[in-house]
Design a protein around this motif. Structure first.
Motif, PDB file in Angstrom:
ATOM      1  N   ILE A 153      -0.740  22.170   6.458  1.00 58.25           N
ATOM      2  CA  ILE A 153      -1.237  22.268   5.081  1.00 58.25           C
ATOM      3  C   ILE A 153      -2.177  23.468   4.941  1.00 58.25           C
ATOM      4  N   MET A 154      -3.056  23.639   5.951  1.00 53.37           N
ATOM      5  CA  MET A 154      -4.020  24.747   5.890  1.00 53.37           C
ATOM      6  C   MET A 154      -3.307  26.090   5.925  1.00 53.37           C
ATOM      7  N   VAL A 155      -2.298  26.208   6.772  1.00 56.69           N
ATOM      8  CA  VAL A 155      -1.551  27.465   6.887  1.00 56.69           C
ATOM      9  C   VAL A 155      -0.770  27.742   5.607  1.00 56.69           C
ATOM     10  N   LYS A 156      -0.136  26.696   5.052  1.00 53.74           N
ATOM     11  CA  LYS A 156       0.706  26.868   3.866  1.00 53.74           C
ATOM     12  C   LYS A 156      -0.109  27.298   2.645  1.00 53.74           C
ATOM     13  N   TYR A 157      -1.331  26.715   2.468  1.00 51.69           N
ATOM     14  CA  TYR A 157      -2.106  26.977   1.254  1.00 51.69           C
ATOM     15  C   TYR A 157      -3.335  27.858   1.504  1.00 51.69           C
ATOM     16  N   LEU A 158      -3.474  28.382   2.729  1.00 52.01           N
ATOM     17  CA  LEU A 158      -4.553  29.301   3.078  1.00 52.01           C
ATOM     18  C   LEU A 158      -5.927  28.732   2.737  1.00 52.01           C
ATOM     19  N   VAL A 159      -6.168  27.501   3.195  1.00 53.84           N
ATOM     20  CA  VAL A 159      -7.467  26.849   3.021  1.00 53.84           C
ATOM     21  C   VAL A 159      -7.957  26.356   4.368  1.00 53.84           C
ATOM     22  N   ARG A 160      -9.307  26.187   4.458  1.00 55.32           N
ATOM     23  CA  ARG A 160      -9.879  25.621   5.679  1.00 55.32           C
ATOM     24  C   ARG A 160     -10.375  24.210   5.334  1.00 55.32           C
ATOM     25  N   ILE A 161      -9.863  23.216   6.076  1.00 58.92           N
ATOM     26  CA  ILE A 161     -10.168  21.819   5.769  1.00 58.92           C
ATOM     27  C   ILE A 161     -10.940  21.188   6.922  1.00 58.92           C
ATOM     28  N   GLN A 162     -12.100  20.625   6.600  1.00 59.04           N
ATOM     29  CA  GLN A 162     -12.865  19.832   7.574  1.00 59.04           C
ATOM     30  C   GLN A 162     -12.535  18.363   7.315  1.00 59.04           C
ATOM     31  N   LEU A 163     -11.851  17.728   8.255  1.00 57.77           N
ATOM     32  CA  LEU A 163     -11.382  16.349   8.072  1.00 57.77           C
ATOM     33  C   LEU A 163     -12.406  15.358   8.609  1.00 57.77           C
ATOM     34  N   SER A 164     -12.721  14.329   7.830  1.00 55.16           N
ATOM     35  CA  SER A 164     -13.621  13.272   8.313  1.00 55.16           C
ATOM     36  C   SER A 164     -13.121  11.916   7.827  1.00 55.16           C
ATOM     37  N   ALA A 165     -13.416  10.879   8.606  1.00 55.44           N
ATOM     38  CA  ALA A 165     -12.951   9.522   8.283  1.00 55.44           C
ATOM     39  C   ALA A 165     -14.104   8.672   7.783  1.00 55.44           C
ATOM     40  N   ASP A 166     -13.780   7.775   6.847  1.00 58.44           N
ATOM     41  CA  ASP A 166     -14.768   6.851   6.304  1.00 58.44           C
ATOM     42  C   ASP A 166     -14.109   5.473   6.217  1.00 58.44           C
ATOM     43  N   THR A 167     -14.653   4.508   6.947  1.00 59.92           N
ATOM     44  CA  THR A 167     -14.057   3.159   6.952  1.00 59.92           C
ATOM     45  C   THR A 167     -14.147   2.481   5.589  1.00 59.92           C
ATOM     46  N   ASN A 168     -15.069   2.930   4.745  1.00 58.41           N
ATOM     47  CA  ASN A 168     -15.209   2.347   3.405  1.00 58.41           C
ATOM     48  C   ASN A 168     -14.231   2.928   2.395  1.00 58.41           C
ATOM     49  N   MET A 169     -13.558   4.000   2.795  1.00 54.41           N
ATOM     50  CA  MET A 169     -12.593   4.621   1.887  1.00 54.41           C
ATOM     51  C   MET A 169     -11.314   3.784   1.859  1.00 54.41           C
ATOM     52  N   PRO A 170     -10.893   3.294   0.684  1.00 50.23           N
ATOM     53  CA  PRO A 170      -9.658   2.497   0.615  1.00 50.23           C
ATOM     54  C   PRO A 170      -8.459   3.295   1.113  1.00 50.23           C
ATOM     55  N   TYR A 171      -7.568   2.616   1.830  1.00 57.99           N
ATOM     56  CA  TYR A 171      -6.366   3.303   2.303  1.00 57.99           C
ATOM     57  C   TYR A 171      -5.536   3.700   1.087  1.00 57.99           C
ATOM     58  N   GLY A 172      -5.089   4.941   1.065  1.00 57.57           N
ATOM     59  CA  GLY A 172      -4.318   5.431  -0.078  1.00 57.57           C
ATOM     60  C   GLY A 172      -5.148   6.298  -1.005  1.00 57.57           C
ATOM     61  N   GLU A 173      -6.476   6.339  -0.788  1.00 55.53           N
ATOM     62  CA  GLU A 173      -7.341   7.202  -1.582  1.00 55.53           C
ATOM     63  C   GLU A 173      -7.993   8.252  -0.686  1.00 55.53           C
ATOM     64  N   LEU A 183       0.844  -1.185   0.000  1.00 54.51           N
ATOM     65  CA  LEU A 183       0.000   0.000   0.000  1.00 54.51           C
ATOM     66  C   LEU A 183       0.883   1.241   0.000  1.00 54.51           C
ATOM     67  N   PRO A 184       0.401   2.349  -0.546  1.00 56.09           N
ATOM     68  CA  PRO A 184       1.206   3.577  -0.475  1.00 56.09           C
ATOM     69  C   PRO A 184       1.385   3.998   0.977  1.00 56.09           C
ATOM     70  N   SER A 185       2.557   4.491   1.312  1.00 56.59           N
ATOM     71  CA  SER A 185       2.833   4.913   2.685  1.00 56.59           C
ATOM     72  C   SER A 185       2.041   6.177   3.008  1.00 56.59           C
ATOM     73  N   SER A 186       1.868   6.435   4.308  1.00 61.88           N
ATOM     74  CA  SER A 186       1.118   7.625   4.739  1.00 61.88           C
ATOM     75  C   SER A 186       1.729   8.920   4.206  1.00 61.88           C
ATOM     76  N   PRO A 187       3.064   9.104   4.277  1.00 57.99           N
ATOM     77  CA  PRO A 187       3.645  10.335   3.706  1.00 57.99           C
ATOM     78  C   PRO A 187       3.359  10.486   2.212  1.00 57.99           C
ATOM     79  N   THR A 188       3.325   9.355   1.480  1.00 52.27           N
ATOM     80  CA  THR A 188       3.031   9.404   0.040  1.00 52.27           C
ATOM     81  C   THR A 188       1.622   9.921  -0.205  1.00 52.27           C
TER      82      THR A 188
END
Length: 511
Positions: free
Chosen positions: A473-493, A424-429
């Motif tokens: 990431i938000m500070v660097k690109y001046l965006v506001r990100i709402q993070l949410s998790a989904d167990t159905n989302m494949p790791y790496g996507e 699987l792709p690594s987390s940093p990738t």
């Protein structure tokens, strides 16, 4: 040699184990959705002919067209469609005895032809077929279109061989060839004749249907896995057959009473509380045959890697500790490994091109000893094998006949997440991909408030670190990100949505 056949029938399918000296050497799986296809006969339609590879693709009514080499058409085939002669004129061919060398290619598009499956489809590859049709029975194999009689090489007694040959020529109808099987040794004329009459009835029915039906259409289905194993492998050298299904037990004994009355007493019904594969210590070996690593008693181990092109096998010394010289130690591990490799090839049913990397040895005599021992071990295999000498790089290259998908295809499915890569792709990738997607969003859109949906493990990774990675990431690109998790989302996507409109931003951020 003590040989046993153990049959386990369950709702999900049937498993047949062949033991030699109480050790598992072959395993066959029949699933309801994956019925055995080798031996089935079809009236097919030639879809296209490719001279460059010397083959044609034939539609036999399956999702993938079957593959027919010109060399598998040979001297005899049934043709039911137009075929061009040397002058380009079209004419009707029935039974043909012209070899492939007199006409090239020997078939044309839209031609109907009688074919038989020799190798089952594997992955995206269609079945391999031949026009040289054969019908196997208990004592004979019927070969339409030929006049010869052959006798199994495993019948060593010359007098018995000659007796069977004379009987076969006497019983053989004109225009049909016969191959006498090993189990025919010692059989009376009446038994042989009964088997031949059964084969002739089947062939006459096929001939009748092939002229009435329009292709592509199936004409003959060979026996199921259990029946074919009993027909082909239940020979007098088998000590017993043990089955845990009353229905199968009755079917097998009924069949044997008709064709080999002396063998039906060797069939036993198992009704113990313990699962039959546990009782005969088979289940543990079944689990091991799916493992990538197989340990040897000496402490060494073997690695099996199966790829699309070939099977790579690597022998390692592992935990083995010896004070002897290097070549002597290497030979000891290699000899043990070649026995196990020969067994695993049969057990896993590995076919095609196989490359084996044994532990390096310097002495030419020891190398010859290894090659000779490996060849000796491979003689136990019913599948055809061809083996080379050790190459300059210390590798042995070999091929093994493949008629059905290897065991791994019956027991496993391709991982939906890694697509069979095993990585699987690594987390940093993945975070780097997210960062690049946000940068594209900034360049192509005025959207600054987004919803980022990721796998739960990636959510944890983004929110941790020396300084929260998401915040950086938000500070660097001046965006506001709402993070949410989904167990159905494949790791790496990941998925990005607009927080304002809830629109998917995939089209904007794609490369």
């Amino acid at each position: 040699m003590r040989k046993e056949i153990i049959i386990n029938a369950s709702i999900s399918g049937t498993r047949i184990a062949i033991l030699e000296w109480k050790r598992l050497v072959e395993l066959y799986i029949e699933l309801p959705e994956q019925e055995r296809m080798v031996g089935n006969i079809y009236k097919g339609v030639v879809e296209n002919v490719i001279k460059g590879i010397g083959a044609a693709f034939v539609d036999i009514g399956m999702p993938q067209n079957s593959f027919l080499r010109f060399t598998d058409i040979g001297e005899f085939y049934e043709s039911y469609g137009p075929i061009s002669d040397e002058n380009g004129d079209k004419e009707k061919w029935g039974k043909s005895r012209k070899t492939a060398s007199t006409r090239w290619p020997p078939v044309v598009s839209n031609q109907e032809i009688l074919v038989q499956i020799t190798k089952e489809p594997i992955g995206t590859k269609g079945a391999r077929v031949t026009s040289e049709v054969t019908l196997p029975g208990r004592f004979f194999v019927l070969v339409p279109g030929y006049e010869h009689v052959g006798v199994s090489r495993k019948i060593g007694n010359i007098r018995e061989k000659n007796r069977l040959k004379r009987l076969s020529y006497k019983l053989r109808p004109k225009g049909l060839g016969l191959i006498v099987r090993t189990v025919a040794a010692g059989r009376k004329e009446q038994e042989l004749q009964a088997d031949l009459q059964s084969l002739l009835r089947t062939w006459n029915k096929i001939e009748q249907n092939v002229r009435q039906e329009k292709g592509p259409v199936p004409l003959y289905k060979d026996m199921g896995m259990v029946s074919s194993i009993i027909r082909d492998l239940f020979t007098p050298d088998v000590d017993r057959v043990v089955v845990d299904s009353r229905k199968l037990h009755k079917e097998i004994t009924k069949y044997l009473k008709d064709v080999s009355p002396d063998l039906h007493k060797k069939v036993e019904y198992y009704n113990g509380m313990n699962p039959i594969f546990d009782e005969y210590k088979i289940e543990r070996d079944v689990e091991k045959c799916l493992s990538r690593r197989v340990w040897l008693k000496s402490g060494g181990y073997i690695i099996f890697d199966q790829t699309e092109a070939l099977v790579a096998i690597d022998v390692n010394s592992g935990k083995h500790v010896s004070r002897g010289e290097h070549d002597e130690t290497s030979l000891k591990i290699n000899l043990e490994a070649c026995q196990e490799i020969a067994r695993q090839l049969r057990l896993r049913d590995l076919g095609g091109l196989i490359v084996i990397d044994f532990i390096d040895m310097i002495d030419p005599g020891r190398k010859r000893t290894l090659i000779n021992e490996f060849r000796r071990q491979l003689r136990k295999d019913r599948a055809k094998t061809s083996i080379s000498d050790l190459s300059n790089f210390g590798l042995i290259e070999m091929t093994r006949e493949r008629t059905r998908p290897s065991l791994i295809y019956s027991f496993t499915e391709t991982c939906a997440t890694c697509d069979g890569l095993g990585n699987l792709p690594s987390s940093p990738t993945v975070v780097t991909k997210i960062e690049h997607a946000i940068r594209r969003l900034r360049a192509r859109s005025k959207e600054r408030r987004i919803k980022l949906i990721v796998h739960p493990e990636l959510e944890s990774y983004l929110q941790n670190g020396v300084w929260n990675r998401l915040r950086r990431i938000m500070v660097k690109y001046l965006v506001r990100i709402q993070l949410s998790a989904d167990t159905n989302m494949p790791y790496g996507e990941f998925k990005m949505l607009s927080r304002k409109s809830d629109d998917d931003l995939a089209e904007i951020i794609k490369t």
